[in-house]
Design a protein around this motif. Sequence first.
Motif, PDB file in Angstrom:
ATOM      1  N   VAL A  33      -9.606  32.184  22.100  1.00  0.00           N
ATOM      2  CA  VAL A  33     -10.795  31.618  21.460  1.00  0.00           C
ATOM      3  C   VAL A  33     -10.767  31.898  19.965  1.00  0.00           C
ATOM      4  CG1 VAL A  33     -13.308  31.733  21.332  1.00  0.00           C
ATOM      5  CG2 VAL A  33     -12.178  31.776  23.556  1.00  0.00           C
ATOM      6  N   ARG A  34     -10.389  33.109  19.594  1.00  0.00           N
ATOM      7  CA  ARG A  34     -10.333  33.461  18.177  1.00  0.00           C
ATOM      8  C   ARG A  34      -9.275  32.625  17.441  1.00  0.00           C
ATOM      9  NH1 ARG A  34     -10.346  38.514  18.887  1.00  0.00           N
ATOM     10  NH2 ARG A  34      -8.093  38.799  19.016  1.00  0.00           N
ATOM     11  N   ALA A  35      -8.120  32.442  18.067  1.00  0.00           N
ATOM     12  CA  ALA A  35      -7.073  31.627  17.443  1.00  0.00           C
ATOM     13  C   ALA A  35      -7.496  30.169  17.325  1.00  0.00           C
ATOM     14  CB  ALA A  35      -5.781  31.744  18.251  1.00  0.00           C
ATOM     15  N   LEU A  36      -8.174  29.648  18.357  1.00  0.00           N
ATOM     16  CA  LEU A  36      -8.652  28.263  18.315  1.00  0.00           C
ATOM     17  C   LEU A  36      -9.712  28.092  17.240  1.00  0.00           C
ATOM     18  CD1 LEU A  36      -8.652  25.435  19.566  1.00  0.00           C
ATOM     19  CD2 LEU A  36     -10.323  26.248  21.245  1.00  0.00           C
ATOM     20  N   TYR A  37     -10.594  29.071  17.092  1.00  0.00           N
ATOM     21  CA  TYR A  37     -11.621  29.020  16.052  1.00  0.00           C
ATOM     22  C   TYR A  37     -10.983  29.020  14.661  1.00  0.00           C
ATOM     23  CZ  TYR A  37     -14.977  31.004  12.736  1.00  0.00           C
ATOM     24  OH  TYR A  37     -15.736  31.242  11.627  1.00  0.00           O
ATOM     25  N   TRP A  38     -10.028  29.909  14.437  1.00  0.00           N
ATOM     26  CA  TRP A  38      -9.396  30.014  13.128  1.00  0.00           C
ATOM     27  C   TRP A  38      -8.596  28.755  12.795  1.00  0.00           C
ATOM     28  CZ3 TRP A  38     -10.001  32.070   8.734  1.00  0.00           C
ATOM     29  CH2 TRP A  38      -8.961  32.180   7.820  1.00  0.00           C
ATOM     30  N   HIS A  39      -7.886  28.227  13.771  1.00  0.00           N
ATOM     31  CA  HIS A  39      -7.120  26.995  13.558  1.00  0.00           C
ATOM     32  C   HIS A  39      -8.061  25.824  13.246  1.00  0.00           C
ATOM     33  CE1 HIS A  39      -4.187  23.794  14.085  1.00  0.00           C
ATOM     34  NE2 HIS A  39      -4.996  23.241  14.967  1.00  0.00           N
ATOM     35  N   SER A  40      -9.187  25.733  13.943  1.00  0.00           N
ATOM     36  CA  SER A  40     -10.138  24.652  13.708  1.00  0.00           C
ATOM     37  C   SER A  40     -10.798  24.779  12.339  1.00  0.00           C
ATOM     38  CB  SER A  40     -11.209  24.649  14.804  1.00  0.00           C
ATOM     39  OG  SER A  40     -10.630  24.480  16.078  1.00  0.00           O
ATOM     40  N   LEU A  41     -11.098  26.003  11.926  1.00  0.00           N
ATOM     41  CA  LEU A  41     -11.705  26.215  10.614  1.00  0.00           C
ATOM     42  C   LEU A  41     -10.744  25.809   9.499  1.00  0.00           C
ATOM     43  CD1 LEU A  41     -14.029  27.251   8.893  1.00  0.00           C
ATOM     44  CD2 LEU A  41     -13.089  29.566   9.121  1.00  0.00           C
ATOM     45  N   ARG A  42      -9.476  26.153   9.653  1.00  0.00           N
ATOM     46  CA  ARG A  42      -8.482  25.735   8.665  1.00  0.00           C
ATOM     47  C   ARG A  42      -8.341  24.212   8.641  1.00  0.00           C
ATOM     48  NH1 ARG A  42      -4.413  28.807   6.720  1.00  0.00           N
ATOM     49  NH2 ARG A  42      -2.908  27.185   7.274  1.00  0.00           N
ATOM     50  N   SER A  43      -8.375  23.595   9.804  1.00  0.00           N
ATOM     51  CA  SER A  43      -8.252  22.140   9.870  1.00  0.00           C
ATOM     52  C   SER A  43      -9.448  21.458   9.222  1.00  0.00           C
ATOM     53  CB  SER A  43      -8.121  21.686  11.327  1.00  0.00           C
ATOM     54  OG  SER A  43      -6.944  22.198  11.920  1.00  0.00           O
ATOM     55  N   ALA A  44     -10.628  22.075   9.316  1.00  0.00           N
ATOM     56  CA  ALA A  44     -11.819  21.487   8.724  1.00  0.00           C
ATOM     57  C   ALA A  44     -11.728  21.391   7.213  1.00  0.00           C
ATOM     58  CB  ALA A  44     -13.060  22.297   9.122  1.00  0.00           C
ATOM     59  N   TRP A  45     -10.871  22.212   6.617  1.00  0.00           N
ATOM     60  CA  TRP A  45     -10.675  22.167   5.166  1.00  0.00           C
ATOM     61  C   TRP A  45      -9.293  21.643   4.794  1.00  0.00           C
ATOM     62  CZ3 TRP A  45     -14.525  22.295   1.923  1.00  0.00           C
ATOM     63  CH2 TRP A  45     -15.722  22.862   2.346  1.00  0.00           C
ATOM     64  N   GLY A  46      -8.569  21.116   5.779  1.00  0.00           N
ATOM     65  CA  GLY A  46      -7.272  20.517   5.501  1.00  0.00           C
ATOM     66  C   GLY A  46      -6.173  21.515   5.247  1.00  0.00           C
ATOM     67  N   LEU A  47      -6.406  22.791   5.506  1.00  0.00           N
ATOM     68  CA  LEU A  47      -5.388  23.810   5.276  1.00  0.00           C
ATOM     69  C   LEU A  47      -4.326  23.738   6.370  1.00  0.00           C
ATOM     70  CD1 LEU A  47      -7.721  26.788   4.310  1.00  0.00           C
ATOM     71  CD2 LEU A  47      -6.614  25.114   2.810  1.00  0.00           C
ATOM     72  N   GLY A  48      -3.078  23.815   5.970  1.00  0.00           N
ATOM     73  CA  GLY A  48      -1.991  23.695   6.923  1.00  0.00           C
ATOM     74  C   GLY A  48      -1.644  22.256   7.240  1.00  0.00           C
ATOM     75  N   ARG A  49      -2.279  21.315   6.546  1.00  0.00           N
ATOM     76  CA  ARG A  49      -2.013  19.893   6.740  1.00  0.00           C
ATOM     77  C   ARG A  49      -1.621  19.272   5.406  1.00  0.00           C
ATOM     78  NH1 ARG A  49      -7.513  18.019   8.783  1.00  0.00           N
ATOM     79  NH2 ARG A  49      -6.500  15.965   8.827  1.00  0.00           N
ATOM     80  N   GLY A  50      -1.408  17.983   5.400  1.00  0.00           N
ATOM     81  CA  GLY A  50      -0.960  17.298   4.203  1.00  0.00           C
ATOM     82  C   GLY A  50      -2.019  17.222   3.118  1.00  0.00           C
ATOM     83  N   PRO A  51      -1.637  16.774   1.904  1.00  0.00           N
ATOM     84  CA  PRO A  51      -2.596  16.693   0.791  1.00  0.00           C
ATOM     85  C   PRO A  51      -3.765  15.752   1.075  1.00  0.00           C
ATOM     86  CG  PRO A  51      -0.331  16.501  -0.011  1.00  0.00           C
ATOM     87  CD  PRO A  51      -0.264  16.425   1.482  1.00  0.00           C
ATOM     88  N   LYS A  52      -3.542  14.663   1.812  1.00  0.00           N
ATOM     89  CA  LYS A  52      -4.617  13.711   2.078  1.00  0.00           C
ATOM     90  C   LYS A  52      -5.750  14.346   2.882  1.00  0.00           C
ATOM     91  CE  LYS A  52      -1.785   9.514   1.955  1.00  0.00           C
ATOM     92  NZ  LYS A  52      -1.322   8.325   2.731  1.00  0.00           N
ATOM     93  N   ALA A  53      -5.390  15.297   3.744  1.00  0.00           N
ATOM     94  CA  ALA A  53      -6.417  15.937   4.580  1.00  0.00           C
ATOM     95  C   ALA A  53      -7.341  16.834   3.771  1.00  0.00           C
ATOM     96  CB  ALA A  53      -5.752  16.745   5.698  1.00  0.00           C
ATOM     97  N   LYS A  54      -6.943  17.205   2.564  1.00  0.00           N
ATOM     98  CA  LYS A  54      -7.750  18.101   1.740  1.00  0.00           C
ATOM     99  C   LYS A  54      -8.665  17.349   0.778  1.00  0.00           C
ATOM    100  CE  LYS A  54      -4.149  21.673   1.714  1.00  0.00           C
ATOM    101  NZ  LYS A  54      -3.185  20.952   2.552  1.00  0.00           N
ATOM    102  N   ILE A  55      -8.476  16.042   0.628  1.00  0.00           N
ATOM    103  CA  ILE A  55      -9.212  15.295  -0.392  1.00  0.00           C
ATOM    104  C   ILE A  55     -10.711  15.303  -0.120  1.00  0.00           C
ATOM    105  CG2 ILE A  55      -9.569  13.024  -1.402  1.00  0.00           C
ATOM    106  CD1 ILE A  55      -6.613  12.466  -1.029  1.00  0.00           C
TER     107      ILE A  55
END
Length: 315
Positions: A31-53
């Motif tokens: 659960v903690r890993a899923l929460y942290w991964h989702s929080l990073r995805s919400a800000w586009g971290l760990g993904r391409g530049p377009k996801a951060k715009i």
Amino acid sequence: MSTETATPSGVIHDIGYRTYDGERVGRLGIVRALYWHSLRSAWGLGRGPKAKIVPFMALVIMCLPAVANAFSVSRTGIRAIAYDEYMFSFQLVLVLYLAAVTPELISRDIRNRTLPLYFSRPLRRTDYPLAKVSALITAMLVLTAVPELLLYVGTIGSLHGASEVWHETRAFLPGVELAVVYSVTFAILAALLSCFTGRRAFATGAVAVFFFGTWVVSTAMVHLTGFRPHYHHDPDGGGYFVKPESPGLGPKISGLLNPANMIEGMKEWIVGRAPDKAEIPYPGGFGAVYLIVLVALCALGLFLLMRRYQKASLL
């Protein structure tokens, strides 16, 4: 008659798989890993530049007025916007952020059919939506609380004396509390709207149409049912527009049709005053209904979200 002994014909090959000898974190760790991964995805971290715009552009748009307002207070002493009015004034940015980010957190796993991989582990079906919603609420808190904090820090930097700082702090705390209410309410509703489809476009449209559509309908009904300014004539021939002090029950009920108007009605009831530019009338004793409906709406939204992930059809 001779008896033949059967010999096995299969061969076992060692193809180099290694067993896992590390620590097994269990359900809480997942659960903690899923929460942290989702929080990073919400800000586009760990993904391409377009996801951060969109996320970081939304954060900049939310923070710039706070910085400008703090500068204005330090130079002129005039505050353009109060702490407890900040979220309502920029709710458009919050909705656009949710419409862009929530489908990435919620709908992608449905579209890619990766939910069976999650549920094949000790992770319970209720853990998954709770982790996702918690991450979305945290991401929303960054978007709502950081501008308030910038405004507060920038303002107290120009104040003199502990009494002025304390007065500013007392005004700041309700604004942060309101930011929490906006974050929780908007995140739960956006997650619920996104969990019924795996198509990103549909989920984005559902979030945007719900928040924008209900706000338009609610605001229109508030004015159509009596909460609209009328022109007051002065004896000298001049005049000005004033809002009615007792518009009746219609505008108050109409304010319940949109989450933002509902939160504002609850806030005005708790604070005990209505801002001059309020979109809905001061609810008075009806304010308790705003609070009850808001709590019930969040509880129902969270319940329906968890029920959605308990259905076998998701697999």
